[in-house]
Design a protein around this motif. Sequence first.
Motif, PDB file in Angstrom:
ATOM      1  N   PHE A 157      69.123 134.327  70.877  1.00 27.28           N
ATOM      2  CA  PHE A 157      70.674 135.336  70.592  1.00 27.28           C
ATOM      3  C   PHE A 157      70.608 135.851  71.695  1.00 27.28           C
ATOM      4  O   PHE A 157      72.228 136.027  72.188  1.00 27.28           O
ATOM      5  N   VAL A 158      69.818 136.582  71.449  1.00 23.92           N
ATOM      6  CA  VAL A 158      70.511 137.912  72.681  1.00 23.92           C
ATOM      7  C   VAL A 158      70.220 137.857  73.857  1.00 23.92           C
ATOM      8  O   VAL A 158      71.350 138.051  74.414  1.00 23.92           O
ATOM      9  N   PHE A 159      69.791 136.637  74.541  1.00 23.21           N
ATOM     10  CA  PHE A 159      70.154 136.139  76.086  1.00 23.21           C
ATOM     11  C   PHE A 159      71.185 135.682  76.366  1.00 23.21           C
ATOM     12  O   PHE A 159      71.632 135.511  77.042  1.00 23.21           O
ATOM     13  N   ALA A 160      71.000 134.972  75.046  1.00 28.67           N
ATOM     14  CA  ALA A 160      72.461 133.909  74.788  1.00 28.67           C
ATOM     15  C   ALA A 160      73.417 135.015  74.777  1.00 28.67           C
ATOM     16  O   ALA A 160      74.515 134.328  76.084  1.00 28.67           O
ATOM     17  N   ALA A 161      73.733 135.335  74.389  1.00 27.58           N
ATOM     18  CA  ALA A 161      75.106 136.941  74.170  1.00 27.58           C
ATOM     19  C   ALA A 161      75.257 137.273  76.149  1.00 27.58           C
ATOM     20  O   ALA A 161      76.288 137.840  75.974  1.00 27.58           O
ATOM     21  N   TYR A 162      73.776 137.938  76.018  1.00 28.21           N
ATOM     22  CA  TYR A 162      74.655 138.825  77.754  1.00 28.21           C
ATOM     23  C   TYR A 162      74.575 137.582  78.635  1.00 28.21           C
ATOM     24  O   TYR A 162      75.525 138.017  79.534  1.00 28.21           O
ATOM     25  N   ALA A 163      74.181 135.992  78.899  1.00 22.35           N
ATOM     26  CA  ALA A 163      74.708 135.326  79.544  1.00 22.35           C
ATOM     27  C   ALA A 163      75.897 135.397  79.247  1.00 22.35           C
ATOM     28  O   ALA A 163      77.107 134.832  80.427  1.00 22.35           O
ATOM     29  N   ARG A 164      76.804 134.911  77.524  1.00 19.41           N
ATOM     30  CA  ARG A 164      78.002 134.724  78.139  1.00 19.41           C
ATOM     31  C   ARG A 164      78.602 135.664  78.644  1.00 19.41           C
ATOM     32  O   ARG A 164      80.031 135.452  78.870  1.00 19.41           O
ATOM     33  N   ARG A 165      78.608 137.043  78.162  1.00 17.25           N
ATOM     34  CA  ARG A 165      79.256 138.181  78.900  1.00 17.25           C
ATOM     35  C   ARG A 165      78.811 138.239  80.006  1.00 17.25           C
ATOM     36  O   ARG A 165      80.272 138.845  80.720  1.00 17.25           O
ATOM     37  N   ILE A 166      77.804 137.704  81.192  1.00 15.79           N
ATOM     38  CA  ILE A 166      77.851 138.410  81.946  1.00 15.79           C
ATOM     39  C   ILE A 166      79.195 136.666  82.771  1.00 15.79           C
ATOM     40  O   ILE A 166      79.797 136.872  83.676  1.00 15.79           O
ATOM     41  N   THR A 167      78.434 135.672  81.952  1.00 13.17           N
ATOM     42  CA  THR A 167      80.185 134.471  82.837  1.00 13.17           C
ATOM     43  C   THR A 167      81.125 134.753  82.830  1.00 13.17           C
ATOM     44  O   THR A 167      82.035 134.805  83.425  1.00 13.17           O
ATOM     45  N   ASP A 168      81.494 135.834  81.247  1.00 13.76           N
ATOM     46  CA  ASP A 168      82.890 136.176  80.852  1.00 13.76           C
ATOM     47  C   ASP A 168      83.889 137.541  82.051  1.00 13.76           C
ATOM     48  O   ASP A 168      83.771 136.839  83.116  1.00 13.76           O
ATOM     49  N   LEU A 169      82.401 137.619  82.583  1.00 12.48           N
ATOM     50  CA  LEU A 169      82.796 139.127  83.553  1.00 12.48           C
ATOM     51  C   LEU A 169      82.974 138.316  85.092  1.00 12.48           C
ATOM     52  O   LEU A 169      83.616 138.111  86.283  1.00 12.48           O
ATOM     53  N   ILE A 170      81.649 137.308  85.427  1.00 11.58           N
ATOM     54  CA  ILE A 170      82.232 136.776  86.950  1.00 11.58           C
ATOM     55  C   ILE A 170      83.734 135.789  87.044  1.00 11.58           C
ATOM     56  O   ILE A 170      84.611 135.590  87.332  1.00 11.58           O
ATOM     57  N   ARG A 171      83.808 135.482  85.448  1.00 14.08           N
ATOM     58  CA  ARG A 171      85.453 134.769  85.286  1.00 14.08           C
ATOM     59  C   ARG A 171      86.095 135.729  85.822  1.00 14.08           C
ATOM     60  O   ARG A 171      87.510 135.307  86.043  1.00 14.08           O
ATOM     61  N   VAL A 172      86.058 136.734  85.199  1.00  9.91           N
ATOM     62  CA  VAL A 172      87.486 137.577  85.468  1.00  9.91           C
ATOM     63  C   VAL A 172      87.899 138.074  86.540  1.00  9.91           C
ATOM     64  O   VAL A 172      88.252 137.714  87.568  1.00  9.91           O
ATOM     65  N   ILE A 173      85.916 137.672  87.538  1.00 10.34           N
ATOM     66  CA  ILE A 173      85.970 137.870  89.100  1.00 10.34           C
ATOM     67  C   ILE A 173      87.461 137.088  89.639  1.00 10.34           C
ATOM     68  O   ILE A 173      87.812 137.030  90.453  1.00 10.34           O
ATOM     69  N   ASP A 174      86.295 136.013  89.289  1.00  6.10           N
ATOM     70  CA  ASP A 174      87.263 135.158  89.816  1.00  6.10           C
ATOM     71  C   ASP A 174      89.002 134.662  90.197  1.00  6.10           C
ATOM     72  O   ASP A 174      89.467 134.721  90.771  1.00  6.10           O
ATOM     73  N   ASP A 175      88.853 134.960  88.378  1.00  6.77           N
ATOM     74  CA  ASP A 175      90.271 135.685  88.629  1.00  6.77           C
ATOM     75  C   ASP A 175      91.664 136.169  88.962  1.00  6.77           C
ATOM     76  O   ASP A 175      92.356 136.010  89.832  1.00  6.77           O
ATOM     77  N   ILE A 176      90.984 137.797  88.870  1.00  3.17           N
ATOM     78  CA  ILE A 176      91.590 138.521  89.790  1.00  3.17           C
ATOM     79  C   ILE A 176      91.971 138.190  91.794  1.00  3.17           C
ATOM     80  O   ILE A 176      93.076 138.908  92.160  1.00  3.17           O
ATOM     81  N   ALA A 177      90.667 137.533  91.513  1.00  3.43           N
ATOM     82  CA  ALA A 177      90.211 137.591  92.910  1.00  3.43           C
ATOM     83  C   ALA A 177      91.304 136.295  93.297  1.00  3.43           C
ATOM     84  O   ALA A 177      91.549 136.370  94.919  1.00  3.43           O
ATOM     85  N   PHE A 178      91.398 134.848  92.793  1.00  2.00           N
ATOM     86  CA  PHE A 178      91.773 133.711  93.024  1.00  2.00           C
ATOM     87  C   PHE A 178      93.023 133.456  92.442  1.00  2.00           C
ATOM     88  O   PHE A 178      93.109 132.677  93.171  1.00  2.00           O
ATOM     89  N   ARG A 179      93.264 134.003  91.478  1.00  3.88           N
ATOM     90  CA  ARG A 179      94.208 133.079  90.446  1.00  3.88           C
ATOM     91  C   ARG A 179      95.258 134.524  90.791  1.00  3.88           C
ATOM     92  O   ARG A 179      95.946 135.312  91.034  1.00  3.88           O
ATOM     93  N   ARG A 180      96.495 133.076  90.678  1.00  7.72           N
ATOM     94  CA  ARG A 180      97.606 133.454  90.929  1.00  7.72           C
ATOM     95  C   ARG A 180      98.189 134.791  89.697  1.00  7.72           C
ATOM     96  O   ARG A 180      97.820 134.079  88.919  1.00  7.72           O
ATOM     97  N   ILE A 181      99.125 135.644  89.229  1.00  9.05           N
ATOM     98  CA  ILE A 181      99.078 135.912  88.317  1.00  9.05           C
ATOM     99  C   ILE A 181      99.975 135.439  87.255  1.00  9.05           C
ATOM    100  O   ILE A 181     100.007 135.299  86.209  1.00  9.05           O
TER     101      ILE A 181
END
Lengths: 251, 251
Positions: A157-181
């Motif tokens: 449960f805990v490690f899955a939660a970490y993984a979830r957050r990390i993927t969320d953050l990477i998604r945000v990076i992807d959004d900000i860097a590459f997606r139109r507003i």
Amino acid sequence: MTMVDNMSRGTAFRTSGSGAAAGRRGGVAGDAEGTDWTAGFPGLASLGPEVRAGLVAHSRLASLPAGTVIFGPGKAPENLLLLVEGSVRVQQTAEGGREVVLYRVGAGESCVLTTACLLGYEGYPAEGIAETEVRAVMVPRGAFEDLIVRSAAFRRFVFAAYARRITDLIRVIDDIAFRRIDVRLSQRLLDLAEADGTLRVTHQELALELGTAREVVSRQLHEFQRRGWVALGRAQIRLVEPSALRRLARE
Amino acid sequence: MTMVDNMSRGTAFRTSGSGAAAGRRGGVAGDAEGTDWTAGFPGLASLGPEVRAGLVAHSRLASLPAGTVIFGPGKAPENLLLLVEGSVRVQQTAEGGREVVLYRVGAGESCVLTTACLLGYEGYPAEGIAETEVRAVMVPRGAFEDLIVRSAAFRRFVFAAYARRITDLIRVIDDIAFRRIDVRLSQRLLDLAEADGTLRVTHQELALELGTAREVVSRQLHEFQRRGWVALGRAQIRLVEPSALRRLARE
DNA sequence: GCGCCGTCGGTGACTAAGTCACGCCCGCGG
DNA sequence: CCGCGGGCGTGACTTAGTCACCGACGGCGC
């Protein structure tokens, strides 16, 4: 499923190595007594009954009003939070007042940044704010460590939660860097809309969500309105053509 | 690129109560035998000697050539990686070939995205690539779980690693959202420079580092050159006035 | 040497995004 | 009635990213 016989399982929570006082407050504190809130956490379903009972006994259910700053720079948390109800917004504030929303923690999820801070690292970069009133289970450090040791399911449960957050953050990076507003804005509008297709937010708030400036949001919204996709009011937006927004959001 | 075969599943560490920590070579493959590489990990210093011995016995020191894709979409890792030597670049690739470097894992650090994937979550967003030749300890899943259970120090090590990565990611978000690219570029130049103040990278590579376009980097570098801060050659940059770059980087 | 070719980089013209300064409107309390 | 502050509109400007194209360099085979 009521578990009140937890005390009979005397061995349930005995911190092994660290001996760090597993807050056994006299007679079990909190309003969590008797209610087996673990049912609300899909990830915890496979916990053994004794482990579950121990978790219930050693944690407490707290209620936080909307707007509470749960953690932030200079405000280290004391517990692992498991959200039973409500929503916590985790955001990053830069100098100059600009912000980005990093992710949200919803019911049935845990706020692992908390544990990271607690167990490992100092110097928190982000802050967590209760968006709504929040009911959450506070698991103290000792109990958390003990659970990690005792239960493979809890570890997962805990490690899955970490993984979830990390993927969320990477998604945000992807959004900000590459997606139109305009794409990102349409996504947010859909995400934040009530069931009736309206939302009560200011342009400023949307700008902070996306990490951009108010004028940019205003102009995009204006463009959406020109196309007949939304109707704008003071601090209020109505989605007129959500399907068009969805199409844009899928870019 | 020898992939590690998983031995010793299920059985917990046999704590070698016997002689020295170093001596165990019972069927364990690899060049890790005898060398107590744990000394290279500050975070592992407080492990008990038996735990340390078990870790050494059940893991394996591998060597990966530069360029090896350690993990990536559709390529789930089998082990926790502890880097003894070299550097791993973790990056995100969007459609269209644009990339951002999320963070680097250096000697003495662990690659926790690995464990997140392994223990919790499917669907990896990023990929990890060996930048140099990499010597790393591969800790198989079973041994990892066992360590987590047995050693509070190891738990601290792992959670600290998570916290480190999360703060790194938040830093990247902050950079991309709020910092000017000339500032970010100057930082990278300083970070990536050799001791003699030169670096052999193409503008394209720098652009991928920063998640921007090649032309943007070219123009900024040209501007730096105009100011006399750098000297440009084909796939090579010499820092002429690093102090000026540092001043800019501190913005 | 010569020519071929792929990588590297330069450039101009354009669009998108963010910044700055200002001013208006609305609701509310004095 | 007035002032005031939050919310928004707008124009002018800067910075960043995109697109298309071209030329220059370096290695390689001959």
